[in-house]
Design a protein around this motif. Structure first.
Motif, PDB file in Angstrom:
ATOM      1  N   ALA A 190       0.824  -1.207   0.000  1.00  9.35           N
ATOM      2  CA  ALA A 190       0.000   0.000   0.000  1.00  9.35           C
ATOM      3  C   ALA A 190       0.857   1.255   0.000  1.00  9.35           C
ATOM      4  N   GLN A 191       1.918   1.251   0.809  1.00  3.95           N
ATOM      5  CA  GLN A 191       2.779   2.437   0.885  1.00  3.95           C
ATOM      6  C   GLN A 191       3.482   2.707  -0.445  1.00  3.95           C
ATOM      7  N   VAL A 192       3.916   1.644  -1.121  1.00  5.32           N
ATOM      8  CA  VAL A 192       4.570   1.834  -2.420  1.00  5.32           C
ATOM      9  C   VAL A 192       3.537   2.283  -3.456  1.00  5.32           C
ATOM     10  N   ALA A 193       2.333   1.725  -3.389  1.00  4.95           N
ATOM     11  CA  ALA A 193       1.269   2.136  -4.310  1.00  4.95           C
ATOM     12  C   ALA A 193       0.966   3.627  -4.138  1.00  4.95           C
ATOM     13  N   LEU A 194       0.951   4.093  -2.905  1.00  7.49           N
ATOM     14  CA  LEU A 194       0.720   5.518  -2.661  1.00  7.49           C
ATOM     15  C   LEU A 194       1.864   6.361  -3.217  1.00  7.49           C
ATOM     16  N   LEU A 195       3.074   5.833  -3.095  1.00  6.58           N
ATOM     17  CA  LEU A 195       4.242   6.521  -3.648  1.00  6.58           C
ATOM     18  C   LEU A 195       4.092   6.695  -5.156  1.00  6.58           C
ATOM     19  N   LEU A 196       3.467   5.712  -5.796  1.00  7.25           N
ATOM     20  CA  LEU A 196       3.241   5.752  -7.246  1.00  7.25           C
ATOM     21  C   LEU A 196       1.891   6.388  -7.596  1.00  7.25           C
ATOM     22  N   GLU A 197       1.238   6.963  -6.560  1.00  2.77           N
ATOM     23  CA  GLU A 197      -0.065   7.634  -6.734  1.00  2.77           C
ATOM     24  C   GLU A 197      -1.142   6.686  -7.245  1.00  2.77           C
ATOM     25  N   GLU A 198      -1.068   5.425  -6.841  1.00  6.44           N
ATOM     26  CA  GLU A 198      -2.081   4.431  -7.193  1.00  6.44           C
ATOM     27  C   GLU A 198      -2.968   4.201  -5.962  1.00  6.44           C
ATOM     28  N   THR A 199      -3.803   5.195  -5.678  1.00 10.02           N
ATOM     29  CA  THR A 199      -4.584   5.197  -4.430  1.00 10.02           C
ATOM     30  C   THR A 199      -5.578   4.047  -4.360  1.00 10.02           C
ATOM     31  N   ASP A 200      -6.221   3.715  -5.476  1.00  9.63           N
ATOM     32  CA  ASP A 200      -7.199   2.617  -5.458  1.00  9.63           C
ATOM     33  C   ASP A 200      -6.535   1.300  -5.069  1.00  9.63           C
ATOM     34  N   ASP A 201      -5.336   1.056  -5.615  1.00  8.44           N
ATOM     35  CA  ASP A 201      -4.608  -0.165  -5.245  1.00  8.44           C
ATOM     36  C   ASP A 201      -4.254  -0.149  -3.761  1.00  8.44           C
ATOM     37  N   ALA A 202      -3.833   1.004  -3.285  1.00 10.16           N
ATOM     38  CA  ALA A 202      -3.466   1.126  -1.873  1.00 10.16           C
ATOM     39  C   ALA A 202      -4.668   0.843  -0.971  1.00 10.16           C
ATOM     40  N   LEU A 203      -5.836   1.351  -1.354  1.00  6.82           N
ATOM     41  CA  LEU A 203      -7.036   1.103  -0.550  1.00  6.82           C
ATOM     42  C   LEU A 203      -7.392  -0.380  -0.525  1.00  6.82           C
ATOM     43  N   ARG A 204      -7.200  -1.061  -1.664  1.00  5.15           N
ATOM     44  CA  ARG A 204      -7.443  -2.518  -1.680  1.00  5.15           C
ATOM     45  C   ARG A 204      -6.494  -3.223  -0.719  1.00  5.15           C
ATOM     46  N   ASP A 205      -5.243  -2.768  -0.701  1.00  5.10           N
ATOM     47  CA  ASP A 205      -4.256  -3.362   0.215  1.00  5.10           C
ATOM     48  C   ASP A 205      -4.648  -3.126   1.668  1.00  5.10           C
ATOM     49  N   PHE A 206      -5.039  -1.885   1.978  1.00  4.47           N
ATOM     50  CA  PHE A 206      -5.439  -1.569   3.363  1.00  4.47           C
ATOM     51  C   PHE A 206      -6.634  -2.412   3.783  1.00  4.47           C
ATOM     52  N   ARG A 207      -7.591  -2.601   2.861  1.00  5.16           N
ATOM     53  CA  ARG A 207      -8.774  -3.414   3.193  1.00  5.16           C
ATOM     54  C   ARG A 207      -8.377  -4.870   3.446  1.00  5.16           C
ATOM     55  N   ARG A 208      -7.500  -5.400   2.586  1.00  6.27           N
ATOM     56  CA  ARG A 208      -7.060  -6.788   2.780  1.00  6.27           C
ATOM     57  C   ARG A 208      -6.324  -6.929   4.107  1.00  6.27           C
ATOM     58  N   ALA A 209      -5.454  -5.969   4.410  1.00  7.93           N
ATOM     59  CA  ALA A 209      -4.699  -6.034   5.662  1.00  7.93           C
ATOM     60  C   ALA A 209      -5.636  -5.959   6.865  1.00  7.93           C
TER      61      ALA A 209
END
Length: 396
Positions: A190-209
């Motif tokens: 999620a943190q790397v996805a945010l670094l790449l400005e891929e917020t939707d992917d990051a939110l999926r990661d946070f939900r899974r976690a």
């Protein structure tokens, strides 16, 4: 009690020493070290394992424990030497050797040797079990981040998550901590996805976690924070807030979380429940003016939605008294005046307007000038309606 247990082991070892039973002494020393490791008393654990190695330097259990204790003490060079010695011995099954390689890579990375670390980690991914492969890929991702290769790091972290997917790897079902491990790696992804400005992917990661981590665990709380931070105020799941409120002794954070709960309830159409949450928050005498001001603003919004004009105006007046700078206080007082006008309370409306102008008397700047102009126009219009001609003339 750990200290009592250690004392008993020392007493037993004294007896074994008198009988010259080195194997029993070694067994007790390793047991004591493992107990200290479980309690995260790394310094004491190191002493016990080192004593065991003095008895038998080649004992892999003692060396393994000493390496973990050194890592806990952040003696990464020492840990690397021990893991390397275990790996070089080459006497364990391939999966265990892969674990040694992974931990060697971790220690080398922590001690500032990313090149050597990568070589060890690649060995771990080649022969390790699912958990070891996953950990090694996650560590390789950190190396890629150091190399400013965030996209490659993201791919490695996704592979690390897939390593622990029971659909892709049936062996994963045997790993008790699979969910917790997947949660931790998902947070890194999620943190790397945010670094790449891929917020939707990051939110999926946070939900899974959040779903896979144990309730009350650090990864679950981190996931909840990520979800709340990267969704708008009115969105979200109350379970995220509940996770962060539980056992939280920080009154300020609890207050802001309660206000977030109120926002979620209001967005769901339950203004009464939202108002009740905010009212309860305002009764907490331990919170500072900052969250109290936000709570009053929210309460005013909810009262407005319920058509409670007079109560809303009173709340806005309370908020004005808490505002910081002169411009903020004047702006809040002007908002309170508008609230009193809607509540048809002429006297309080004019009082709030005069207060706003009084605050702005010594204020300069574009914001102050704009507020002063708005307040004077408001005062002139309202004074005219009230047939207070002198006040209207003075305002204009």
């Amino acid at each position: 009690d750990l200290d009592h247990a250690l004392t008993s082991l020392k007493r037993a070892n004294g007896l074994h020493h008198s009988r010259e039973d080195a194997r029993a002494q070694l067994r007790n020393l390793i047991r004591g070290g493992e107990m200290c490791l479980a309690a995260k008393r790394f310094d004491t654990a190191n002493s016990w394992f080192r004593a065991a190695l003095d008895l038998n330097h080649g004992n892999s259990k003692a060396m393994w424990g000493a390496a973990r204790a050194a890592a806990g003490l952040e003696n990464h060079d020492e840990a690397a030497d021990l893991w390397r010695e275990l790996f070089d011995a080459g006497v364990e099954p391939p999966e265990v050797q892969a674990h040694f390689a992974c931990e060697l890579g971790r220690a080398l990375l922590a001690s500032g040797h990313p090149g050597d670390a990568e070589a060890a980690l690649r060995r771990a991914t080649a022969t390790g079990g699912a958990s070891t492969r996953s950990k090694a890929r996650a560590l390789l991702a950190r190396i890629r981040l150091q190399q400013d290769r965030a996209a490659d790091a993201l791919d490695l972290l996704q592979e690390a998550i897939d390593d622990l997917d029971p659909v892709l790897n049936p062996e994963v079902e045997k790993i008790e901590a699979r969910g917790q491990e997947r949660a931790s790696i998902s947070l890194e992804h999620a943190q790397v996805a945010l670094l790449l400005e891929e917020t939707d992917d990051a939110l999926r990661d946070f939900r899974r976690a959040f779903t896979e981590a144990r309730p009350g665990s650090a990864p679950r709380k981190q996931a909840a924070r990520g979800l709340l931070e990267h969704t708008t105020t009115g969105q979200g799941d109350l379970a995220w807030i509940d996770e962060l409120v539980a056992n939280n002794e920080d009154a300020e954070e609890r207050a802001y979380l309660s206000l977030r709960r109120a926002g979620v309830l209001a967005a769901a159409g339950d203004s009464d429940a939202a108002l009740a949450v905010v009212t309860a928050t305002l009764k907490d005498t331990t919170i500072s003016d900052a969250p109290r001001s936000v709570a009053l603003q929210l309460k005013a919004q909810f009262l407005d939605a319920l058509g409670e004009s007079a109560a809303r105006a009173d709340v806005l007046a309370q908020r004005a008294a808490l505002s910081g700078s002169n411009v903020q206080r004047a702006s809040a007082s002007l908002e309170a005046a508008q609230g009193w006008r809607e509540a048809s309370d002429m006297d309080r409306c004019l009082s709030a307007l005069h207060l706003s102008l009084q605050i702005l008397a010594d204020s300069e700047g574009e914001q102050a000038d704009a507020l002063r102009s708005s307040a004077l126009q408001f005062l002139g219009e309202y004074s005219s309606l009230a047939r207070r001609w002198k006040e209207a003339a003075d305002a204009y």
